[in-house]
Design a protein around this motif. Structure first.
Motif, short mmCIF file in Angstrom:
data_model
loop_
_atom_site.label_atom_id
_atom_site.label_comp_id
_atom_site.label_asym_id
_atom_site.label_seq_id
_atom_site.Cartn_x
_atom_site.Cartn_y
_atom_site.Cartn_z
N ARG A 35 0.83 -1.20 0.00
CA ARG A 35 0.00 0.00 0.00
C ARG A 35 0.87 1.26 0.00
NH1 ARG A 35 -4.34 0.30 4.68
NH2 ARG A 35 -2.41 0.24 5.88
N GLN A 36 1.96 1.23 0.78
CA GLN A 36 2.88 2.37 0.82
C GLN A 36 3.57 2.55 -0.52
OE1 GLN A 36 3.32 4.60 3.42
NE2 GLN A 36 4.45 5.72 1.83
N PHE A 37 3.93 1.42 -1.16
CA PHE A 37 4.59 1.49 -2.46
C PHE A 37 3.66 2.11 -3.50
CE2 PHE A 37 5.52 -0.23 -6.66
CZ PHE A 37 6.85 0.09 -6.80
N VAL A 38 2.38 1.72 -3.49
CA VAL A 38 1.42 2.27 -4.44
C VAL A 38 1.25 3.77 -4.22
CG1 VAL A 38 -1.02 2.29 -5.12
CG2 VAL A 38 0.16 0.11 -4.77
N ALA A 39 1.19 4.18 -2.95
CA ALA A 39 1.05 5.60 -2.63
C ALA A 39 2.27 6.38 -3.10
CB ALA A 39 0.85 5.79 -1.13
N GLU A 82 5.18 9.80 -7.21
CA GLU A 82 6.32 9.97 -8.09
C GLU A 82 5.91 10.14 -9.55
OE1 GLU A 82 9.65 10.18 -7.61
OE2 GLU A 82 9.40 10.24 -5.45
N LEU A 83 4.84 9.44 -9.96
CA LEU A 83 4.39 9.53 -11.34
C LEU A 83 3.81 10.91 -11.67
CD1 LEU A 83 2.72 6.02 -11.72
CD2 LEU A 83 4.75 6.82 -12.93
N LYS A 84 3.32 11.59 -10.65
CA LYS A 84 2.73 12.91 -10.87
C LYS A 84 3.77 13.91 -11.36
CE LYS A 84 -1.00 12.62 -7.43
NZ LYS A 84 -1.47 13.14 -6.13
N THR A 85 5.01 13.78 -10.88
CA THR A 85 6.04 14.77 -11.21
C THR A 85 6.34 14.84 -12.71
OG1 THR A 85 7.02 14.58 -9.01
CG2 THR A 85 8.40 15.54 -10.74
N PRO A 86 6.72 13.72 -13.36
CA PRO A 86 6.99 13.82 -14.80
C PRO A 86 5.75 14.18 -15.62
CG PRO A 86 7.06 11.52 -14.07
CD PRO A 86 7.01 12.37 -12.84
N ILE A 87 4.59 13.70 -15.19
CA ILE A 87 3.36 14.04 -15.91
C ILE A 87 3.10 15.54 -15.83
CG2 ILE A 87 0.84 13.79 -15.89
CD1 ILE A 87 1.30 10.88 -14.98
N THR A 88 3.29 16.13 -14.66
CA THR A 88 3.10 17.56 -14.49
C THR A 88 4.08 18.36 -15.33
OG1 THR A 88 2.29 17.24 -12.22
CG2 THR A 88 3.06 19.44 -12.80
N ILE A 89 5.34 17.90 -15.39
CA ILE A 89 6.37 18.59 -16.18
C ILE A 89 6.00 18.58 -17.66
CG2 ILE A 89 8.76 18.50 -16.97
CD1 ILE A 89 9.50 17.43 -14.18
N ILE A 90 5.64 17.39 -18.17
CA ILE A 90 5.29 17.27 -19.59
C ILE A 90 4.06 18.13 -19.90
CG2 ILE A 90 4.46 15.71 -21.38
CD1 ILE A 90 6.12 13.50 -20.05
N LYS A 91 3.06 18.07 -19.04
CA LYS A 91 1.84 18.85 -19.26
C LYS A 91 2.15 20.34 -19.29
CE LYS A 91 -2.78 19.63 -17.32
NZ LYS A 91 -3.69 19.33 -16.18
N GLY A 92 2.99 20.80 -18.35
CA GLY A 92 3.33 22.22 -18.31
C GLY A 92 4.08 22.67 -19.55
N GLN A 93 5.02 21.83 -20.01
CA GLN A 93 5.80 22.19 -21.19
C GLN A 93 4.92 22.23 -22.45
OE1 GLN A 93 8.93 19.25 -21.08
NE2 GLN A 93 10.24 20.50 -19.77
#
Length: 246
Positions: free
Chosen positions: A31-35, A40-51
């Motif tokens: 459960r901790q790993f999934v959280a 962690e997945l949010k960071t690259p997605i946010t970067i790509i979306k912003g760019q």
């Protein structure tokens, strides 16, 4: 009578709790790993979306589409690696496709070194090999290949320019000892116990720039645990060494 019944109930409760505890521990770890993975997945997605939004709207520096498309592609590659590693770890947790084979692991080390020959040449690294061949072991071939590639890749990637990398694979009492040591750098002693934690990075910014997912060493440890082994790390007089037996 009553005392015996009380003792029986107490023992029953203890055994029930003892049996459940490992299951709860595994569930909590998952459960901790999934959280952590979700975060962690949010960071690259946010970067790509912003760019991409910046380029579409033509905001400031984002008008340089060629520059920021290249950066978005780099972040996408990091995201792809992270997803692949998460899937591998998920399969490890459920023992899916965990097939054991008898194979020679020496060629896969030489093969991976050929793959990263350009990076080694660019950094002018000195690679010293002491690889026993053949080196037959029992294990899952694809997973063991990930172990070697991750450990060697880390040594090469984080070695300073012109450093040496010593790779050893030798038979010791029926098991093979593998070690990789890179010179010219050390790891703070307080960081060593955390190296194999999921998503742990010593230097967040540098690890992200070099494409690190923070999952490589965690995956290495989980794979080796499936093979009744364990990876260790230590500082040496000249550098840093990772090693295990299998």
């Amino acid at each position: 009578g009553l005392l015996s019944l009380t003792a029986f109930l107490a023992i029953s409760v203890f055994l029930a709790n003892w049996a459940v505890r490992p299951v709860e521990k595994a569930w909590n770890r998952q459960r901790q790993f999934v959280a952590d993975a979700s975060h962690e997945l949010k960071t690259p997605i946010t970067i790509i979306k912003g760019q991409l939004e910046g380029m579409l709207l033509g905001i400031g520096a984002y008008k340089d589409h060629e520059k920021y498309l290249a950066r978005s592609l780099e972040v996408a590659a990091t995201l792809e690696t992270m997803v692949q590693e998460i899937l591998t770890i998920s399969r490890l947790e459920t023992n899916v496709d965990f097939k054991m084979e008898h194979f020679d692991c020496a060629p896969m080390i030489h093969g991976y070194l050929r793959e990263i020959d350009d990076l080694v040449a660019t950094k002018e690294l000195q690679i010293h090999l002491a690889i026993q061949s053949p080196a037959f072991i029992n294990g899952n071939k694809l997973l063991i290949e990930k172990v070697f590639s991750n450990l060697i890749s880390n040594a090469v990637k984080y070695s300073p320019h012109g450093a040496s990398v010593d790779i050893i694979l030798q038979n010791t009492n029926g098991r093979f000892l593998f070690s990789v040591e890179n010179t010219g750098t050390h790891i703070p002693e307080d960081d060593i116990p955390k190296l194999f934690d999921a998503f742990y990075r010593m230097e967040q910014s540098r690890s992200r720039r070099t494409g690190g997912s923070g999952l490589g060493l965690y995956m290495v440890q989980r794979i080796l645990q499936q093979h009744n082994s364990y990876c260790e790390a230590c500082n040496t007089e000249n550098g840093v060494k990772f090693f295990f037996t299998i």
